[in-house]
Design a protein around this motif. Structure first.
Motif, PDB file in Angstrom:
ATOM      1  N   GLY A   1       0.784  -1.226   0.000  1.00  0.00           N
ATOM      2  CA  GLY A   1       0.000   0.000   0.000  1.00  0.00           C
ATOM      3  C   GLY A   1       0.813   1.272   0.000  1.00  0.00           C
ATOM      4  N   GLY A   2       2.082   1.180  -0.344  1.00  0.00           N
ATOM      5  CA  GLY A   2       2.960   2.335  -0.264  1.00  0.00           C
ATOM      6  C   GLY A   2       2.635   3.456  -1.225  1.00  0.00           C
ATOM      7  N   LEU A   3       1.888   3.174  -2.296  1.00  0.00           N
ATOM      8  CA  LEU A   3       1.494   4.229  -3.228  1.00  0.00           C
ATOM      9  C   LEU A   3       0.051   4.683  -3.016  1.00  0.00           C
ATOM     10  N   ASP A   4      -0.644   4.109  -2.070  1.00  0.00           N
ATOM     11  CA  ASP A   4      -2.032   4.500  -1.826  1.00  0.00           C
ATOM     12  C   ASP A   4      -2.084   5.977  -1.443  1.00  0.00           C
ATOM     13  N   GLY A   5      -2.912   6.731  -2.132  1.00  0.00           N
ATOM     14  CA  GLY A   5      -3.050   8.140  -1.834  1.00  0.00           C
ATOM     15  C   GLY A   5      -1.962   9.018  -2.402  1.00  0.00           C
ATOM     16  N   VAL A   6      -1.058   8.447  -3.208  1.00  0.00           N
ATOM     17  CA  VAL A   6       0.056   9.204  -3.792  1.00  0.00           C
ATOM     18  C   VAL A   6      -0.309   9.617  -5.214  1.00  0.00           C
ATOM     19  N   SER A   7      -0.047  10.882  -5.555  1.00  0.00           N
ATOM     20  CA  SER A   7      -0.371  11.376  -6.887  1.00  0.00           C
ATOM     21  C   SER A   7       0.856  11.534  -7.780  1.00  0.00           C
ATOM     22  N   ARG A   8       2.041  11.666  -7.198  1.00  0.00           N
ATOM     23  CA  ARG A   8       3.290  11.785  -7.949  1.00  0.00           C
ATOM     24  C   ARG A   8       4.417  11.182  -7.128  1.00  0.00           C
ATOM     25  N   ILE A   9       5.508  10.832  -7.811  1.00  0.00           N
ATOM     26  CA  ILE A   9       6.659  10.294  -7.102  1.00  0.00           C
ATOM     27  C   ILE A   9       7.933  10.805  -7.758  1.00  0.00           C
ATOM     28  N   PHE A  10       8.928  11.098  -6.916  1.00  0.00           N
ATOM     29  CA  PHE A  10      10.210  11.608  -7.385  1.00  0.00           C
ATOM     30  C   PHE A  10      11.339  10.808  -6.738  1.00  0.00           C
ATOM     31  N   GLY A  11      12.458  10.727  -7.449  1.00  0.00           N
ATOM     32  CA  GLY A  11      13.639  10.073  -6.912  1.00  0.00           C
ATOM     33  C   GLY A  11      14.885  10.602  -7.593  1.00  0.00           C
ATOM     34  N   VAL A  12      16.025  10.263  -7.029  1.00  0.00           N
ATOM     35  CA  VAL A  12      17.310  10.613  -7.634  1.00  0.00           C
ATOM     36  C   VAL A  12      18.171   9.369  -7.698  1.00  0.00           C
ATOM     37  N   HIS A  13      19.149   9.412  -8.600  1.00  0.00           N
ATOM     38  CA  HIS A  13      20.140   8.347  -8.694  1.00  0.00           C
ATOM     39  C   HIS A  13      21.507   8.980  -8.881  1.00  0.00           C
ATOM     40  N   CYS A  14      22.465   8.537  -8.080  1.00  0.00           N
ATOM     41  CA  CYS A  14      23.814   9.088  -8.162  1.00  0.00           C
ATOM     42  C   CYS A  14      24.392   8.925  -9.564  1.00  0.00           C
ATOM     43  N   ASP A  15      25.055   9.971 -10.035  1.00  0.00           N
ATOM     44  CA  ASP A  15      25.738   9.946 -11.330  1.00  0.00           C
ATOM     45  C   ASP A  15      27.157  10.464 -11.132  1.00  0.00           C
ATOM     46  N   PRO A  16      28.137   9.560 -11.026  1.00  0.00           N
ATOM     47  CA  PRO A  16      29.523   9.997 -10.795  1.00  0.00           C
ATOM     48  C   PRO A  16      30.194  10.593 -12.023  1.00  0.00           C
TER      49      PRO A  16
ATOM     50  N   LEU B   1       6.977  22.342  -4.680  1.00  0.00           N
ATOM     51  CA  LEU B   1       6.434  22.814  -5.958  1.00  0.00           C
ATOM     52  C   LEU B   1       5.337  21.909  -6.487  1.00  0.00           C
ATOM     53  N   ALA B   2       5.477  20.603  -6.284  1.00  0.00           N
ATOM     54  CA  ALA B   2       4.497  19.657  -6.818  1.00  0.00           C
ATOM     55  C   ALA B   2       3.123  19.880  -6.213  1.00  0.00           C
ATOM     56  N   GLY B   3       3.080  20.369  -4.983  1.00  0.00           N
ATOM     57  CA  GLY B   3       1.802  20.610  -4.339  1.00  0.00           C
ATOM     58  C   GLY B   3       1.027  21.767  -4.925  1.00  0.00           C
ATOM     59  N   ARG B   4       1.679  22.536  -5.787  1.00  0.00           N
ATOM     60  CA  ARG B   4       1.031  23.715  -6.354  1.00  0.00           C
ATOM     61  C   ARG B   4       0.296  23.432  -7.665  1.00  0.00           C
ATOM     62  N   THR B   5       0.564  22.270  -8.271  1.00  0.00           N
ATOM     63  CA  THR B   5      -0.001  22.002  -9.593  1.00  0.00           C
ATOM     64  C   THR B   5      -0.719  20.659  -9.604  1.00  0.00           C
ATOM     65  N   PRO B   6      -1.766  20.523 -10.418  1.00  0.00           N
ATOM     66  CA  PRO B   6      -2.456  19.245 -10.517  1.00  0.00           C
ATOM     67  C   PRO B   6      -1.510  18.167 -11.055  1.00  0.00           C
ATOM     68  N   ALA B   7      -1.671  16.956 -10.572  1.00  0.00           N
ATOM     69  CA  ALA B   7      -0.857  15.848 -11.047  1.00  0.00           C
ATOM     70  C   ALA B   7      -1.294  15.442 -12.450  1.00  0.00           C
ATOM     71  N   GLU B   8      -0.369  14.839 -13.177  1.00  0.00           N
ATOM     72  CA  GLU B   8      -0.669  14.321 -14.505  1.00  0.00           C
ATOM     73  C   GLU B   8      -1.392  12.984 -14.418  1.00  0.00           C
ATOM     74  N   THR B   9      -1.837  12.497 -15.543  1.00  0.00           N
ATOM     75  CA  THR B   9      -2.400  11.164 -15.629  1.00  0.00           C
ATOM     76  C   THR B   9      -1.278  10.169 -15.827  1.00  0.00           C
ATOM     77  N   ALA B  10      -1.315   9.074 -15.102  1.00  0.00           N
ATOM     78  CA  ALA B  10      -0.269   8.054 -15.233  1.00  0.00           C
ATOM     79  C   ALA B  10      -0.249   7.485 -16.633  1.00  0.00           C
ATOM     80  N   ARG B  11       0.963   7.157 -17.097  1.00  0.00           N
ATOM     81  CA  ARG B  11       1.128   6.566 -18.433  1.00  0.00           C
ATOM     82  C   ARG B  11       1.385   5.077 -18.292  1.00  0.00           C
ATOM     83  N   HIS B  12       0.753   4.285 -19.132  1.00  0.00           N
ATOM     84  CA  HIS B  12       0.906   2.829 -19.073  1.00  0.00           C
ATOM     85  C   HIS B  12       1.294   2.249 -20.413  1.00  0.00           C
ATOM     86  N   ASP B  13       1.808   3.093 -21.346  1.00  0.00           N
ATOM     87  CA  ASP B  13       2.165   2.571 -22.667  1.00  0.00           C
ATOM     88  C   ASP B  13       3.540   1.965 -22.644  1.00  0.00           C
TER      89      ASP B  13
END
Length: 408
Positions: A162-177, A396-408
């Motif tokens: 249930g970790g995504l329940d109620g979530v409208s967007r998600i962000f992450g980072v990945h190290c790039d040396p 910033l994300a809280g200021r704008t409506p979330a997009e529709t998820a893409r499943h293609d």
């Protein structure tokens, strides 16, 4: 670390993160010294949970290892739902060769992919946002995920719990040396590739090497699979899809003069394009059988689907870029290339819109390291940069409506 932020809200956030700087570096070093493999990250989970509780937050522990923790309202005044910030906790079965005081104390295990940086950055973002919660137009969920480096990955565990329940967007980072600290690499659309595990097993009649005609000459047949099957895939699938089959292990035989009766190939299949990824399994199996058929051997092909490509949505990528310019400087954003690496962050993006950015970890003018290598070193200013970037993105994300998820 950061230049003067562009507005009062961003400046206040930068001041809060700067006050956490030393603590976050200490956390990162502690995690680096005590790495844990996928689905065994019990100590790492405990360290993160204790620090969140000390800040007055209430982490939700996942079965086994990992956790999530919510900050702010479920739905904000503008109707925006929670934004998730994701970190991965696990290390790699790689000996640590960084030769620093905080090198791994666990033999044969190291944070050679920078997940300790990811964890400290998301922790820092959460601690900072908890202090400026009145700036949030929606809630934030911190996700500390186990087992990114294994398949099936821990992202699936998080979603199942249930970790995504109620979530409208998600962000992450990945190290790039390959990117200087203070810089952020972004890309709309696919930023990683699909990554699968392939196992080919051949069995047949073995025998003496003086009489290969009485056997299936299994080792020779393995060699044909090694060289011919990747070439077949390159002709049967769209070359623009970047299909890449690379073998990592060949196992057969024990002596010079005996043809074995069984042998195995282990490899990875990577695709830049989702459609090619969906077609690859059938083409792969047929190609292996066709190549082996003249040798009269039995064939087993196991194609374990790993992860699809990480496909950044346009709106979420724009949020990350705006956040970077706000708190890291107007010249901090770089266009990054699509890599052949796999990342199970992709599974989250099958459910909700979001984006992953590459976080620069190279000291300007310094050595360029590579991830998944035991000698990886990061410029620890990247911890503060990552925390700033993700915390500002949540604002910033809280200021704008979330997009529709893409499943293609």
């Amino acid at each position: 670390m950061a230049p003067e932020a562009v507005d009062a809200e961003a400046r206040a956030l930068a001041d809060v993160v700067a006050g956490l700087r030393d603590e976050l570096v200490e956390v990162r070093r502690d995690l680096h010294a005590h790495p844990e493999l996928g689905r065994t990250e019990e100590r790492t989970t405990r360290v993160v949970a204790e620090r969140l509780r000390a800040a007055g937050l209430e982490p939700h522990l996942l079965p086994g290892s990992g956790l999530w923790c919510d900050i702010g309202p479920t739905v904000g005044p503008l109707g925006t739902r929670r934004v998730a910030l994701r970190a991965d906790l696990d290390a790699l079965p790689v000996p640590d060769a960084c030769r620093l005081p905080w090198a791994s104390t666990v033999r044969g295990v190291a944070h050679a992919c920078g997940h300790d940086v990811h964890t400290a950055a998301v922790l820092g973002a959460g601690l900072a946002l908890a202090q400026v919660a009145d700036t949030l137009r929606g809630g934030v969920r911190l996700i500390f995920q186990p087992a990114e480096e294994v398949q099936p990955g821990g992202a699936l565990d998080v979603m199942a719990a249930g970790g995504l329940d109620g979530v409208s967007r998600i962000f992450g980072v990945h190290c790039d040396p390959k990117l200087d600290v203070g810089l952020v690499g972004t890309r709309i659309g696919p930023i990683t590739s699909a990554s699968d595990e392939v196992t080919v097993t051949l069995t047949g009649r073995g025998g003496h090497t003086s009489r290969p005609h009485l056997t299936g000459d299994l080792v020779f047949a393995l060699g044909q699979v090694v060289t011919q099957v990747p070439a077949v895939l390159g002709r049967r699938l769209d070359p623009r899809s970047g299909v890449n089959l690379t073998w990592g292990a060949v196992r057969a035989g024990t002596v010079h003069n005996a043809i074995p009766s069984t042998g195995t190939l282990l490899g990875t299949l990577r695709c830049l394009d989702v459609r090619a990824w969906e077609q690859a399994s059938q083409v792969l199996e047929q190609a292996v059988h066709d190549v082996v058929r003249p040798f009269g051997l039995d064939v087993e092909v196991k194609h374990a689907r790993g992860v699809p490509p990480v496909q950044n949505t346009e709106g979420a990528t724009g949020v990350l870029e705006a956040a970077a310019r706000d708190v890291l400087g107007p010249a901090s954003v770089r266009l990054t290339e699509q890599s052949l690496g796999g990342e199970d962050f992709a599974w989250y993006l099958q459910k909700v819109p979001g984006a992953m950015a590459r976080l620069g970890t190279r000291t300007p003018g310094g050595h360029t390291y590579d991830i998944h290598q035991g000698d990886l070193r990061v410029d620890e200013r990247a911890v503060e940069a990552g925390a700033l970037l993700l915390a500002r993105a949540a604002q910033l994300a809280g200021r704008t409506p979330a997009e529709t998820a893409r499943h293609d």
